[in-house]
Write an enzyme that holds these catalytic residues in place. Structure first.
Site, PDB file in Angstrom:
ATOM      1  N   ARG A  90     -14.713  -6.347  -0.172  1.00 49.83           N
ATOM      2  CA  ARG A  90     -14.158  -5.889   1.118  1.00 49.83           C
ATOM      3  C   ARG A  90     -13.506  -4.508   0.964  1.00 49.83           C
ATOM      4  NH1 ARG A  90      -8.547  -4.618   2.714  1.00 49.83           N
ATOM      5  NH2 ARG A  90      -8.360  -5.031   4.928  1.00 49.83           N
ATOM      6  N   VAL A  91     -13.732  -3.652   1.916  1.00 48.99           N
ATOM      7  CA  VAL A  91     -13.079  -2.345   1.908  1.00 48.99           C
ATOM      8  C   VAL A  91     -12.209  -2.250   3.155  1.00 48.99           C
ATOM      9  CG1 VAL A  91     -13.437   0.148   2.019  1.00 48.99           C
ATOM     10  CG2 VAL A  91     -14.944  -1.254   0.591  1.00 48.99           C
ATOM     11  N   GLY A  92     -10.968  -1.834   2.959  1.00 58.70           N
ATOM     12  CA  GLY A  92     -10.032  -1.719   4.086  1.00 58.70           C
ATOM     13  C   GLY A  92     -10.030  -0.317   4.686  1.00 58.70           C
ATOM     14  N   GLY A 133      -5.976  -3.777   7.665  1.00 55.93           N
ATOM     15  CA  GLY A 133      -6.965  -2.706   7.660  1.00 55.93           C
ATOM     16  C   GLY A 133      -8.077  -2.826   8.679  1.00 55.93           C
ATOM     17  N   THR A 163       0.873  -1.176   0.000  1.00 51.70           N
ATOM     18  CA  THR A 163       0.000   0.000   0.000  1.00 51.70           C
ATOM     19  C   THR A 163       0.905   1.219   0.000  1.00 51.70           C
ATOM     20  OG1 THR A 163      -1.776  -1.053   1.200  1.00 51.70           O
ATOM     21  CG2 THR A 163      -1.569   1.315   1.529  1.00 51.70           C
ATOM     22  N   THR A 215      -0.648   1.973   6.847  1.00 54.12           N
ATOM     23  CA  THR A 215      -0.598   0.727   6.089  1.00 54.12           C
ATOM     24  C   THR A 215      -0.586  -0.429   7.066  1.00 54.12           C
ATOM     25  OG1 THR A 215       0.649  -0.638   4.542  1.00 54.12           O
ATOM     26  CG2 THR A 215       1.945   0.890   5.891  1.00 54.12           C
ATOM     27  N   GLY A 216      -1.310  -1.478   6.744  1.00 50.71           N
ATOM     28  CA  GLY A 216      -1.329  -2.609   7.662  1.00 50.71           C
ATOM     29  C   GLY A 216      -2.634  -3.362   7.531  1.00 50.71           C
TER      30      GLY A 216
HETATM   31  N1  ASP Z   1      -4.281  -1.339   4.859  1.00 56.62           N
HETATM   32  C1  ASP Z   1      -4.521  -2.019   3.614  1.00 56.62           C
HETATM   33  C2  ASP Z   1      -5.865  -2.696   3.698  1.00 56.62           C
HETATM   34  O1  ASP Z   1      -6.189  -3.263   4.712  1.00 56.62           O
HETATM   35  C3  ASP Z   1      -3.488  -3.032   3.266  1.00 56.62           C
HETATM   36  C4  ASP Z   1      -2.047  -2.601   3.448  1.00 56.62           C
HETATM   37  O2  ASP Z   1      -1.784  -1.523   3.923  1.00 56.62           O
HETATM   38  O3  ASP Z   1      -1.161  -3.400   3.090  1.00 56.62           O
HETATM   39  O4  ASP Z   1      -6.560  -2.710   2.713  1.00 56.62           O
END
Ligand code: ASP
Length: 329
Positions: free
Chosen positions: A222-224, A248, A194, A245-246
């Site tokens: 799905r929405v993050g 979600g 991301t 980022t992570g």
């Molecule tokens: N945060 C993003 C999500 O959950 C994924 C990511 O940051 O790698 O969609």
């Protein structure tokens, strides 16, 4: 002598009133199990080069007096176009084998914000998020509605295949074969990346943006956190700008980006303290990931609880730095 003194005083007062704020920019390209033993020297070099190219682009805009919003958008677009990152081209795949993209952007001066979620045909999701902010009365548009809007305002549209990167697709097939079901364990999924950016411009305004393909094997639809204002992205001139980022689901539940801003505003924490406090909360709840945050003085925080996070900055002194692993400072 007297005229000289008066002129000097006038210049001094002018520079106090109209003086330029320091400029700075911070970027991330995703967090996760990014360790040296999983990386080849060539790949590492490619990541570092792309992050630096993106930073230089954004910083150049800030240097020439451009707005933090312009810098954030242009920086993220470079990363969206690179298949190295899980945003735009090279996005991860849903369990249905599709690429569904999310993005958001926020203006710290006005608190205006825009986002798109679950889009499959908009070439630059971050550009679409900005268009939602500036050219619609809404904050978030999803799926086909977002695409119809993007088309109507003249943004570049592409076939869904444009985002498909063969290497990522093979990863998806392997993941599907292995589990046969969706895996939302953030440290386990193979693809991170991301992208996000926070910038501070000469007028002293902060902006933040985030763009992603989401998480590998996410359920389609799905929405993050990335397109959710307050979770994946937030900017407020009264505190800082944040891009996350992570995993979600955890970042949504903890309203991560806004929580950092709130800790600064209501508890008087520094940007580093606030960002670390919130990443600790994510950790405690069982999630993982990281954030980048930048305040109005140009102070930078980039905490994460994973093995690595692609990240970098140009600070107020003009120093540029790109990092990947957790042992890099
Ligand atoms: N945060 C993003 C999500 O959950 C994924 C990511 O940051 O790698 O969609």
């Amino acid at each position: 002598m007297r005229t000289f003194l008066t002129l000097f005083l006038q210049l001094f007062i002018f520079s106090l009133c109209y003086g330029q704020s320091p400029i700075a920019i911070v970027v991330h390209g995703g967090a996760g199990t990014i360790s040296r033993d999983r990386m080849t020297p060539e790949l590492e070099k490619a990541y570092r080069q792309k992050l630096e190219e993106a930073l230089r682009k954004g910083y150049g805009i800030l240097q020439s007096g451009g707005s933090s919003l312009d810098a954030v958008e242009a920086t993220i677009q470079i990363l969206e176009e690179s298949p190295l990152f899980n945003a735009g081209r090279g996005a991860v795949f849903t369990d249905a084998g599709t690429n569904e993209l999310d993005a958001s952007i926020m203006d710290g001066k006005t608190l205006n914000a825009g986002a798109v979620a679950g889009v499959r045909r908009i070439k630059s999701p971050i550009q679409a998020a900005r268009a939602v902010m500036e050219r619609s009365p809404h904050v978030m548009l999803t799926g086909e509605g977002a695409e119809a809007f993007a088309r109507a305002v003249g943004l570049e549209m592409v076939e869904p295949d444009y985002f498909k990167d063969e290497k990522r697709y093979q990863q998806y097939l392997r993941a599907k074969q292995k589990s046969g079901k969706q895996s939302l364990d953030y440290e386990e999924i193979e693809k991170h990346g991301t992208v996000g950016c926070v910038a501070l411009d000469q007028a002293g305004n902060l902006a933040a943006g985030t763009s992603t393909g989401g998480m590998m094997m996410k359920r389609f639809g799905r929405v993050g956190d990335s397109p959710i204002i307050g979770a994946g992205t937030y900017a407020d001139n009264a505190a800082c700008g944040v891009s996350a980022t992570g995993w979600g689901e955890y970042f949504i539940r903890l309203a991560v980006a806004h929580d950092i801003v709130a800790l600064m505003k209501y508890k008087g924490m520094s940007v580093q303290e606030a960002a670390q406090t919130v990443i600790d909360k994510v950790d405690k709840l069982g999630g993982d990931g990281g954030v980048i945050a930048l305040d109005r003085q140009g102070n930078i925080a980039m905490p994460f609880n994973t093995k690595g996070m692609y990240r970098g900055y140009v600070d107020t002194q003009g120093n540029i730095k790109v990092m990947i692993y957790d042992d890099e400072q």
